[in-house]
Write a protein that holds these residues in place. Sequence first.
Motif, PDB file in Angstrom:
ATOM      1  N   ALA A   1      -3.736 -30.821   9.653  1.00 55.98           N
ATOM      2  CA  ALA A   1      -3.387 -31.320   8.323  1.00 55.98           C
ATOM      3  C   ALA A   1      -1.972 -31.859   8.352  1.00 55.98           C
ATOM      4  O   ALA A   1      -1.144 -31.423   9.156  1.00 55.98           O
ATOM      5  CB  ALA A   1      -3.507 -30.217   7.274  1.00 55.98           C
ATOM      6  N   LEU A   2      -1.711 -32.815   7.483  1.00 56.95           N
ATOM      7  CA  LEU A   2      -0.395 -33.425   7.347  1.00 56.95           C
ATOM      8  C   LEU A   2       0.104 -33.165   5.934  1.00 56.95           C
ATOM      9  O   LEU A   2      -0.580 -33.484   4.958  1.00 56.95           O
ATOM     10  CB  LEU A   2      -0.490 -34.934   7.597  1.00 56.95           C
ATOM     11  CG  LEU A   2       0.776 -35.754   7.402  1.00 56.95           C
ATOM     12  CD1 LEU A   2       1.819 -35.373   8.460  1.00 56.95           C
ATOM     13  CD2 LEU A   2       0.456 -37.240   7.462  1.00 56.95           C
ATOM     14  N   TYR A   3       1.292 -32.571   5.840  1.00 55.92           N
ATOM     15  CA  TYR A   3       1.904 -32.201   4.555  1.00 55.92           C
ATOM     16  C   TYR A   3       3.256 -32.878   4.395  1.00 55.92           C
ATOM     17  O   TYR A   3       3.889 -33.260   5.378  1.00 55.92           O
ATOM     18  CB  TYR A   3       2.144 -30.683   4.495  1.00 55.92           C
ATOM     19  CG  TYR A   3       0.897 -29.851   4.481  1.00 55.92           C
ATOM     20  CD1 TYR A   3       0.331 -29.445   3.280  1.00 55.92           C
ATOM     21  CD2 TYR A   3       0.299 -29.458   5.666  1.00 55.92           C
ATOM     22  CE1 TYR A   3      -0.818 -28.660   3.275  1.00 55.92           C
ATOM     23  CE2 TYR A   3      -0.846 -28.667   5.661  1.00 55.92           C
ATOM     24  CZ  TYR A   3      -1.393 -28.283   4.464  1.00 55.92           C
ATOM     25  OH  TYR A   3      -2.529 -27.510   4.464  1.00 55.92           O
ATOM     26  N   ASP A   4       3.731 -32.965   3.136  1.00 58.45           N
ATOM     27  CA  ASP A   4       5.125 -33.326   2.882  1.00 58.45           C
ATOM     28  C   ASP A   4       6.009 -32.298   3.557  1.00 58.45           C
ATOM     29  O   ASP A   4       5.569 -31.179   3.846  1.00 58.45           O
ATOM     30  CB  ASP A   4       5.433 -33.299   1.380  1.00 58.45           C
ATOM     31  CG  ASP A   4       5.028 -34.573   0.678  1.00 58.45           C
ATOM     32  OD1 ASP A   4       4.873 -35.602   1.347  1.00 58.45           O
ATOM     33  OD2 ASP A   4       4.857 -34.522  -0.560  1.00 58.45           O
ATOM     34  N   ASP A   5       7.273 -32.636   3.746  1.00 58.04           N
ATOM     35  CA  ASP A   5       8.175 -31.700   4.407  1.00 58.04           C
ATOM     36  C   ASP A   5       8.387 -30.410   3.621  1.00 58.04           C
ATOM     37  O   ASP A   5       8.764 -29.393   4.189  1.00 58.04           O
ATOM     38  CB  ASP A   5       9.514 -32.351   4.741  1.00 58.04           C
ATOM     39  CG  ASP A   5      10.241 -32.893   3.531  1.00 58.04           C
ATOM     40  OD1 ASP A   5       9.656 -32.936   2.434  1.00 58.04           O
ATOM     41  OD2 ASP A   5      11.411 -33.279   3.695  1.00 58.04           O
ATOM     42  N   ASP A   6       8.080 -30.413   2.321  1.00 63.93           N
ATOM     43  CA  ASP A   6       8.188 -29.174   1.548  1.00 63.93           C
ATOM     44  C   ASP A   6       6.936 -28.301   1.696  1.00 63.93           C
ATOM     45  O   ASP A   6       6.896 -27.171   1.224  1.00 63.93           O
ATOM     46  CB  ASP A   6       8.471 -29.453   0.080  1.00 63.93           C
ATOM     47  CG  ASP A   6       7.349 -30.185  -0.647  1.00 63.93           C
ATOM     48  OD1 ASP A   6       6.257 -30.374  -0.060  1.00 63.93           O
ATOM     49  OD2 ASP A   6       7.568 -30.568  -1.804  1.00 63.93           O
ATOM     50  N   GLY A   7       5.895 -28.847   2.353  1.00 64.30           N
ATOM     51  CA  GLY A   7       4.671 -28.092   2.586  1.00 64.30           C
ATOM     52  C   GLY A   7       3.765 -27.951   1.377  1.00 64.30           C
ATOM     53  O   GLY A   7       2.765 -27.249   1.429  1.00 64.30           O
ATOM     54  N   ARG A   8       4.069 -28.633   0.288  1.00 65.30           N
ATOM     55  CA  ARG A   8       3.296 -28.459  -0.948  1.00 65.30           C
ATOM     56  C   ARG A   8       2.215 -29.513  -1.150  1.00 65.30           C
ATOM     57  O   ARG A   8       1.205 -29.239  -1.775  1.00 65.30           O
ATOM     58  CB  ARG A   8       4.236 -28.461  -2.142  1.00 65.30           C
ATOM     59  CG  ARG A   8       5.163 -27.282  -2.114  1.00 65.30           C
ATOM     60  CD  ARG A   8       6.079 -27.269  -3.283  1.00 65.30           C
ATOM     61  NE  ARG A   8       7.048 -26.179  -3.105  1.00 65.30           N
ATOM     62  CZ  ARG A   8       7.943 -25.862  -3.978  1.00 65.30           C
ATOM     63  NH1 ARG A   8       8.028 -26.522  -5.098  1.00 65.30           N
ATOM     64  NH2 ARG A   8       8.771 -24.881  -3.733  1.00 65.30           N
ATOM     65  N   SER A   9       2.444 -30.718  -0.654  1.00 61.70           N
ATOM     66  CA  SER A   9       1.489 -31.802  -0.872  1.00 61.70           C
ATOM     67  C   SER A   9       0.818 -32.176   0.440  1.00 61.70           C
ATOM     68  O   SER A   9       1.476 -32.576   1.388  1.00 61.70           O
ATOM     69  CB  SER A   9       2.195 -33.039  -1.436  1.00 61.70           C
ATOM     70  OG  SER A   9       2.770 -32.760  -2.684  1.00 61.70           O
ATOM     71  N   ARG A  10      -0.511 -32.047   0.477  1.00 65.15           N
ATOM     72  CA  ARG A  10      -1.254 -32.403   1.680  1.00 65.15           C
ATOM     73  C   ARG A  10      -1.695 -33.856   1.575  1.00 65.15           C
ATOM     74  O   ARG A  10      -2.308 -34.274   0.621  1.00 65.15           O
ATOM     75  CB  ARG A  10      -2.473 -31.499   1.841  1.00 65.15           C
ATOM     76  CG  ARG A  10      -3.232 -31.781   3.128  1.00 65.15           C
ATOM     77  CD  ARG A  10      -4.314 -30.775   3.399  1.00 65.15           C
ATOM     78  NE  ARG A  10      -5.318 -30.834   2.337  1.00 65.15           N
ATOM     79  CZ  ARG A  10      -6.199 -29.874   2.109  1.00 65.15           C
ATOM     80  NH1 ARG A  10      -6.211 -28.786   2.841  1.00 65.15           N
ATOM     81  NH2 ARG A  10      -7.072 -29.996   1.135  1.00 65.15           N
ATOM     82  N   HIS A  11      -1.369 -34.630   2.596  1.00 67.46           N
ATOM     83  CA  HIS A  11      -1.716 -36.046   2.625  1.00 67.46           C
ATOM     84  C   HIS A  11      -3.006 -36.310   3.379  1.00 67.46           C
ATOM     85  O   HIS A  11      -3.680 -37.306   3.135  1.00 67.46           O
ATOM     86  CB  HIS A  11      -0.604 -36.858   3.286  1.00 67.46           C
ATOM     87  CG  HIS A  11       0.657 -36.849   2.516  1.00 67.46           C
ATOM     88  ND1 HIS A  11       0.841 -37.602   1.387  1.00 67.46           N
ATOM     89  CD2 HIS A  11       1.808 -36.160   2.702  1.00 67.46           C
ATOM     90  CE1 HIS A  11       2.049 -37.389   0.907  1.00 67.46           C
ATOM     91  NE2 HIS A  11       2.652 -36.527   1.677  1.00 67.46           N
ATOM     92  N   LEU A  12      -3.332 -35.425   4.320  1.00 68.69           N
ATOM     93  CA  LEU A  12      -4.441 -35.680   5.220  1.00 68.69           C
ATOM     94  C   LEU A  12      -4.899 -34.363   5.822  1.00 68.69           C
ATOM     95  O   LEU A  12      -4.083 -33.482   6.095  1.00 68.69           O
ATOM     96  CB  LEU A  12      -3.950 -36.603   6.349  1.00 68.69           C
ATOM     97  CG  LEU A  12      -4.901 -36.971   7.456  1.00 68.69           C
ATOM     98  CD1 LEU A  12      -5.918 -37.991   6.943  1.00 68.69           C
ATOM     99  CD2 LEU A  12      -4.139 -37.565   8.632  1.00 68.69           C
ATOM    100  N   ARG A  13      -6.197 -34.227   5.979  1.00 69.96           N
ATOM    101  CA  ARG A  13      -6.725 -33.101   6.744  1.00 69.96           C
ATOM    102  C   ARG A  13      -7.854 -33.623   7.603  1.00 69.96           C
ATOM    103  O   ARG A  13      -8.457 -34.649   7.295  1.00 69.96           O
ATOM    104  CB  ARG A  13      -7.207 -31.970   5.848  1.00 69.96           C
ATOM    105  CG  ARG A  13      -8.391 -32.280   4.993  1.00 69.96           C
ATOM    106  CD  ARG A  13      -8.769 -31.083   4.108  1.00 69.96           C
ATOM    107  NE  ARG A  13      -9.640 -31.501   3.037  1.00 69.96           N
ATOM    108  CZ  ARG A  13     -10.968 -31.507   3.111  1.00 69.96           C
ATOM    109  NH1 ARG A  13     -11.576 -31.098   4.206  1.00 69.96           N
ATOM    110  NH2 ARG A  13     -11.691 -31.907   2.087  1.00 69.96           N
TER     111      ARG A  13
END
Length: 75
Positions: free
Chosen positions: A16-28
């Motif tokens: 999975a790919l997240y924003d650097d804050d780990g809150r928003s997932r862009h891709l799994r």
Amino acid sequence: MSLVTLNSGSSSIKFALYDDDGRSRHLRGAVSGIGKTAKLSLTRADQKTTEETLGELSHEQALEYALDRVHDEAG
């Protein structure tokens, strides 16, 4: 900057790919069927899913392919 998570099993790799804050997932996604006929599944934040049949891949090849796709999707 982004954060990538990986979970490797005996015949699959999930990621999975997240924003650097780990809150928003862009891709799994996942590569399943490693060692046999591998398949890639990607789901974007908009829930659009893409699937590909990759053929016979080792774990190393599957991981390289998955990370290349994450990089491509991250822009």
